[in-house]
Design an enzyme around this catalytic site. Structure first.
Site, PDB file in Angstrom:
ATOM      1  N   THR A 124       0.824  -1.208   0.000  1.00 58.04           N
ATOM      2  CA  THR A 124       0.000   0.000   0.000  1.00 58.04           C
ATOM      3  C   THR A 124       0.858   1.257   0.000  1.00 58.04           C
ATOM      4  O   THR A 124       0.419   2.316  -0.459  1.00 58.04           O
ATOM      5  CB  THR A 124      -0.948  -0.013   1.213  1.00 58.04           C
ATOM      6  N   TYR A 139       4.995 -12.419   4.722  1.00 54.53           N
ATOM      7  CA  TYR A 139       3.874 -11.791   4.016  1.00 54.53           C
ATOM      8  C   TYR A 139       3.555 -12.620   2.783  1.00 54.53           C
ATOM      9  O   TYR A 139       4.335 -12.666   1.840  1.00 54.53           O
ATOM     10  CB  TYR A 139       4.245 -10.348   3.661  1.00 54.53           C
ATOM     11  N   LYS A 181       1.514 -12.302   7.705  1.00 53.88           N
ATOM     12  CA  LYS A 181       0.374 -11.601   7.112  1.00 53.88           C
ATOM     13  C   LYS A 181      -0.153 -12.510   6.015  1.00 53.88           C
ATOM     14  O   LYS A 181       0.491 -12.709   4.993  1.00 53.88           O
ATOM     15  CB  LYS A 181       0.805 -10.248   6.543  1.00 53.88           C
ATOM     16  N   ILE A 218      -3.515  -6.444   9.147  1.00 54.59           N
ATOM     17  CA  ILE A 218      -2.666  -5.418   8.542  1.00 54.59           C
ATOM     18  C   ILE A 218      -3.504  -4.842   7.419  1.00 54.59           C
ATOM     19  O   ILE A 218      -3.710  -5.467   6.388  1.00 54.59           O
ATOM     20  CB  ILE A 218      -1.317  -5.993   8.078  1.00 54.59           C
TER      21      ILE A 218
END
EC number: 4.3.3.7
Length: 290
Positions: free
Chosen positions: A44, A132, A160, A202
């Site tokens: 992001t 992740y 994540k 998250i």
């Protein structure tokens, strides 16, 4: 170690450069509204189009502005293990409390390659590390069995999980027990993932609704299941709107519509299509955001 509503914060730009003033303001907005930790330089945060100097500067600014009020978890993943080690080490030097490392993308390593990659980073840098897994963007899926092997490492503390699969998240939780914490990587599935044992999210949506995302997570961990369920349903439409085009284009547009920074993204990302902007504006008005 980490828990709750964690924002994957956008990186604001102005005339092609990082807008340091707006970044500091966004950090304050998050902390004032109950966010439990901040991730700079994630997906992001457009980490893939930040150069090394900018990447380090963004982490440095966030660490400076946070002033230890909440943990800072720096995005330091790479498809080069050597580079991931260097970036993670530098994040530690800058004062980050942890690192978020995306699976190596494009070169499509095997499960053994993924294991060796993460082990090498964890061996090299004594900093809490979050795996992740986002196969929709990387082209590779970090399987539960591999996560279980990595969970044995003292520096690997969480994952994540952004497959969007409750089954995969549940398998990780079942295999790993308390050796590793699982976080939702998709806002739309946070509540059911926490019901399976995840420790929070998250979040992309927290960029524009930090108080509400925190309220969902806090209600769940306070045992207020019906309240948490209602927050889940209430946030569903806006969370889905954050993905009407590739992240972070919609969320950055939303932050801009709220007057908090420019909607500027870096190529090859393009501005939100006008038809989608009309849809986004309508949804944001429903939520009273603009």
């Amino acid at each position: 170690m980490f828990k709750g509503s964690i924002v994957a914060i956008v990186t604001p730009f102005k005339n092609g450069a990082v807008d340091e003033e707006k970044l500091r303001e966004l950090v304050e907005f998050q902390i004032e509204n109950g966010t439990d930790a901040i991730v700079p330089c994630g997906t992001t945060g457009e980490s893939s189009t930040l150069d090394y100097e900018e990447h380090d500067r963004v982490i440095e600014i966030v660490v400076e502005q946070v002033k230890k009020r909440v943990p800072v978890i720096a995005g330091t993943g790479s498809n080069s293990t050597k580079e991931a080690i260097e970036m993670t080490s530098h994040a530690k030097t800058l004062g980050a409390d942890g690192a978020l490392l995306v699976t190596p993308y494009y070169n499509k390593p095997t499960q053994e390659g993924l294991f060796l990659h993460y082990k090498a980073v964890a061996d090299a840098v004594a900093l809490p590390q979050i795996l992740y897994n986002v196969p929709g963007r990387t082209g590779v899926n970090l399987l539960p069995e591999t996560v279980a092997r990595l969970a044995e490492h003292k520096n690997i503390v969480a994952i994540k999980e952004a497959t969007g699969s409750l089954q995969q998240a549940s398998e990780i939780i079942d295999l790993c027990g308390d050796k590793i914490d699982v976080f939702s990587g998709d806002d739309f599935i946070t509540f059911p993932m926490m019901a399976c044992g995840a420790k929070g999210v998250i979040s992309v949506t927290a960029n524009i609704m930090p108080k509400e995302v925190a309220a969902l997570v806090d209600a769940f961990f306070a045992g207020k299941m019906e309240e948490a369920r209602q927050w889940h349903l209430k946030l569903l439409k806006i969370s889905n709107a954050m993905f009407i085009e590739s992240n972070p284009v919609p969320v950055k547009t939303a932050v801009a519509l709220m007057g908090k920074c420019s909607a500027e993204v870096r190529l090859p990302l393009a501005p939100l299509a006008e038809a989608n902007k009309v849809k986004l504006v309508a949804i944001m008005k429903e939520y009273g955001l603009i």
